[in-house]
Design a protein around this motif. Structure first.
Motif, PDB file in Angstrom:
ATOM      1  N   UNK A 139       0.846  -1.199   0.000  1.00 20.08           N
ATOM      2  CA  UNK A 139       0.000   0.000   0.000  1.00 20.08           C
ATOM      3  C   UNK A 139       0.877   1.243   0.000  1.00 20.08           C
ATOM      4  N   UNK A 140       0.534   2.204  -0.854  1.00 19.55           N
ATOM      5  CA  UNK A 140       1.218   3.486  -0.928  1.00 19.55           C
ATOM      6  C   UNK A 140       0.164   4.580  -0.822  1.00 19.55           C
ATOM      7  N   UNK A 141       0.454   5.626  -0.033  1.00 20.94           N
ATOM      8  CA  UNK A 141      -0.501   6.723   0.139  1.00 20.94           C
ATOM      9  C   UNK A 141       0.248   8.038   0.113  1.00 20.94           C
ATOM     10  N   UNK A 145       0.219  16.167   3.402  1.00 17.01           N
ATOM     11  CA  UNK A 145       0.969  16.218   4.654  1.00 17.01           C
ATOM     12  C   UNK A 145       1.995  15.106   4.796  1.00 17.01           C
ATOM     13  N   UNK A 146       1.763  13.957   4.129  1.00 11.90           N
ATOM     14  CA  UNK A 146       2.663  12.820   4.338  1.00 11.90           C
ATOM     15  C   UNK A 146       2.611  11.849   3.172  1.00 11.90           C
ATOM     16  N   UNK A 147       3.630  11.009   3.132  1.00  9.37           N
ATOM     17  CA  UNK A 147       3.714   9.902   2.189  1.00  9.37           C
ATOM     18  C   UNK A 147       3.925   8.649   3.043  1.00  9.37           C
ATOM     19  N   UNK A 148       3.101   7.615   2.808  1.00 16.46           N
ATOM     20  CA  UNK A 148       3.197   6.414   3.640  1.00 16.46           C
ATOM     21  C   UNK A 148       3.248   5.173   2.752  1.00 16.46           C
ATOM     22  N   UNK A 149       3.864   4.093   3.302  1.00 12.60           N
ATOM     23  CA  UNK A 149       3.997   2.846   2.569  1.00 12.60           C
ATOM     24  C   UNK A 149       3.957   1.690   3.565  1.00 12.60           C
ATOM     25  N   UNK A 150       3.329   0.580   3.131  1.00 13.97           N
ATOM     26  CA  UNK A 150       3.367  -0.651   3.908  1.00 13.97           C
ATOM     27  C   UNK A 150       3.551  -1.805   2.931  1.00 13.97           C
ATOM     28  N   UNK A 151       4.460  -2.723   3.250  1.00 18.87           N
ATOM     29  CA  UNK A 151       4.696  -3.867   2.376  1.00 18.87           C
ATOM     30  C   UNK A 151       3.532  -4.836   2.450  1.00 18.87           C
ATOM     31  N   UNK A 152       3.490  -5.743   1.486  1.00 13.54           N
ATOM     32  CA  UNK A 152       2.371  -6.681   1.390  1.00 13.54           C
ATOM     33  C   UNK A 152       2.255  -7.590   2.613  1.00 13.54           C
ATOM     34  N   UNK A 153       3.359  -7.896   3.271  1.00  9.25           N
ATOM     35  CA  UNK A 153       3.306  -8.761   4.446  1.00  9.25           C
ATOM     36  C   UNK A 153       3.088  -7.977   5.734  1.00  9.25           C
ATOM     37  N   UNK A 157       6.950  -0.689   7.239  1.00  6.97           N
ATOM     38  CA  UNK A 157       6.101   0.484   7.064  1.00  6.97           C
ATOM     39  C   UNK A 157       6.978   1.724   7.132  1.00  6.97           C
ATOM     40  N   UNK A 158       6.580   2.755   6.400  1.00  2.00           N
ATOM     41  CA  UNK A 158       7.304   4.018   6.504  1.00  2.00           C
ATOM     42  C   UNK A 158       6.341   5.181   6.316  1.00  2.00           C
ATOM     43  N   UNK A 159       6.752   6.311   6.887  1.00  2.00           N
ATOM     44  CA  UNK A 159       5.978   7.548   6.753  1.00  2.00           C
ATOM     45  C   UNK A 159       6.962   8.692   6.631  1.00  2.00           C
ATOM     46  N   UNK A 160       6.735   9.526   5.640  1.00  2.00           N
ATOM     47  CA  UNK A 160       7.580  10.697   5.435  1.00  2.00           C
ATOM     48  C   UNK A 160       6.713  11.941   5.484  1.00  2.00           C
ATOM     49  N   UNK A 161       7.186  12.915   6.198  1.00  6.04           N
ATOM     50  CA  UNK A 161       6.566  14.237   6.184  1.00  6.04           C
ATOM     51  C   UNK A 161       7.632  15.212   5.723  1.00  6.04           C
ATOM     52  N   UNK A 162       7.305  16.476   5.677  1.00  3.63           N
ATOM     53  CA  UNK A 162       8.300  17.471   5.256  1.00  3.63           C
ATOM     54  C   UNK A 162       9.525  17.468   6.163  1.00  3.63           C
ATOM     55  N   UNK A 163       9.322  17.193   7.445  1.00  6.17           N
ATOM     56  CA  UNK A 163      10.440  17.314   8.388  1.00  6.17           C
ATOM     57  C   UNK A 163      10.867  16.008   9.081  1.00  6.17           C
ATOM     58  N   UNK A 164      10.113  14.897   8.901  1.00  5.72           N
ATOM     59  CA  UNK A 164      10.465  13.661   9.612  1.00  5.72           C
ATOM     60  C   UNK A 164      10.303  12.453   8.703  1.00  5.72           C
ATOM     61  N   UNK A 165      11.016  11.393   9.068  1.00  3.78           N
ATOM     62  CA  UNK A 165      10.832  10.096   8.444  1.00  3.78           C
ATOM     63  C   UNK A 165      10.776   9.065   9.559  1.00  3.78           C
ATOM     64  N   UNK A 166       9.798   8.179   9.458  1.00  2.00           N
ATOM     65  CA  UNK A 166       9.648   7.108  10.444  1.00  2.00           C
ATOM     66  C   UNK A 166       9.452   5.812   9.679  1.00  2.00           C
ATOM     67  N   UNK A 167      10.094   4.742  10.166  1.00  2.72           N
ATOM     68  CA  UNK A 167       9.974   3.463   9.472  1.00  2.72           C
ATOM     69  C   UNK A 167      10.107   2.310  10.443  1.00  2.72           C
ATOM     70  N   UNK A 170      12.850  -4.656   8.950  1.00  2.00           N
ATOM     71  CA  UNK A 170      13.358  -5.896   9.536  1.00  2.00           C
ATOM     72  C   UNK A 170      14.438  -5.611  10.573  1.00  2.00           C
ATOM     73  N   UNK A 171      15.147  -4.486  10.385  1.00  2.00           N
ATOM     74  CA  UNK A 171      16.264  -4.147  11.271  1.00  2.00           C
ATOM     75  C   UNK A 171      15.858  -3.343  12.494  1.00  2.00           C
ATOM     76  N   UNK A 172      14.606  -2.891  12.579  1.00  2.98           N
ATOM     77  CA  UNK A 172      14.176  -2.131  13.743  1.00  2.98           C
ATOM     78  C   UNK A 172      13.344  -0.926  13.366  1.00  2.98           C
ATOM     79  N   UNK A 173      13.280   0.024  14.300  1.00  2.00           N
ATOM     80  CA  UNK A 173      12.462   1.220  14.138  1.00  2.00           C
ATOM     81  C   UNK A 173      13.368   2.426  13.951  1.00  2.00           C
ATOM     82  N   UNK A 174      12.997   3.269  13.005  1.00  2.00           N
ATOM     83  CA  UNK A 174      13.744   4.506  12.741  1.00  2.00           C
ATOM     84  C   UNK A 174      12.743   5.656  12.832  1.00  2.00           C
ATOM     85  N   UNK A 175      13.126   6.725  13.505  1.00  2.00           N
ATOM     86  CA  UNK A 175      12.321   7.944  13.563  1.00  2.00           C
ATOM     87  C   UNK A 175      13.279   9.087  13.714  1.00  2.00           C
TER      88      UNK A 175
END
Length: 180
Positions: A139-141, A145-153, A157-167, A170-175
């Motif tokens: 899924x891509x949205x 205000x934001x761009x988001x993605x989630x894999x089929x499984x 997941x990730x979310x990008x805004x003008x000033x932040x990225x969160x994901x 498999x390796x962990x959480x990034x914000x």
């Protein structure tokens, strides 16, 4: 074994949406090949029509009359050589559906477009945002205000805004703050 039941006459009457259908050939040009303001509609006697290659010149149309003019609108089914278009003048809900070899596309009254493609993917586009569900389920949205993605499984997941990225990966959480 499942028993198939048919609705009673009273149940059928309650659900009735359409009351009649009439086929027409719409001639958009006169015999001198000049475009008409309104197409000349001619009902073929045998209810059969060839589909003209140039829809700007001639179309086959089926007009389906509503059973309840207060609650619904008449529908036009336009038969083109490369697609079928169903349209109505609705103030809400759907206004048009186009079916071709690859997809079914729906236009809503708010100009939102929903496209279901031959591979099962879905695209929804509106003035405010866009969403894609890919054939594999990813899924891509995109919004203002934001761009988001989630894999089929559902694992990444990730979310990008003008000033932040969160994901979540498999390796962990990034914000973190985005570099400009």
């Amino acid at each position: 074994m499942t028993k198939v039941t048919t609705p009673t006459a009273a149940e059928s009457a309650i659900r009735r949406v359409w009351k009649s259908a009439q086929m027409y050939i719409a001639f958009h040009k006169d015999q001198n090949k000049r475009k008409r303001e309104e197409p000349k509609l001619w009902p073929p006697k045998n209810g059969s029509a060839s589909l003209h290659d140039d829809i700007a010149e001639q179309e086959a149309i089926v007009v389906v009359k509503t059973a309840d003019p207060e609650g619904s609108q008449d529908v036009q089914i336009k038969l083109h050589p490369n697609r079928i278009v169903v349209r109505r003048d609705a103030d809400k809900w759907w206004q048009g559906v186009a079916v071709d070899d690859h997809s079914v596309t729906v236009r809503m009254s708010d100009n939102t477009i929903i496209e279901i493609r031959h591979d099962g993917s879905i695209k929804r586009r509106s003035a405010e945002n866009e969403t894609h569900v890919e054939a594999d389920g990813s899924i891509f949205k995109w919004t203002p205000h934001a761009e988001a993605m989630m894999t089929d499984d559902g694992i990444e997941m990730s979310r990008r805004t003008d000033d932040r990225i969160a994901a979540i990966t498999h390796d962990g959480v990034v914000d973190r703050a985005r570099k400009r």
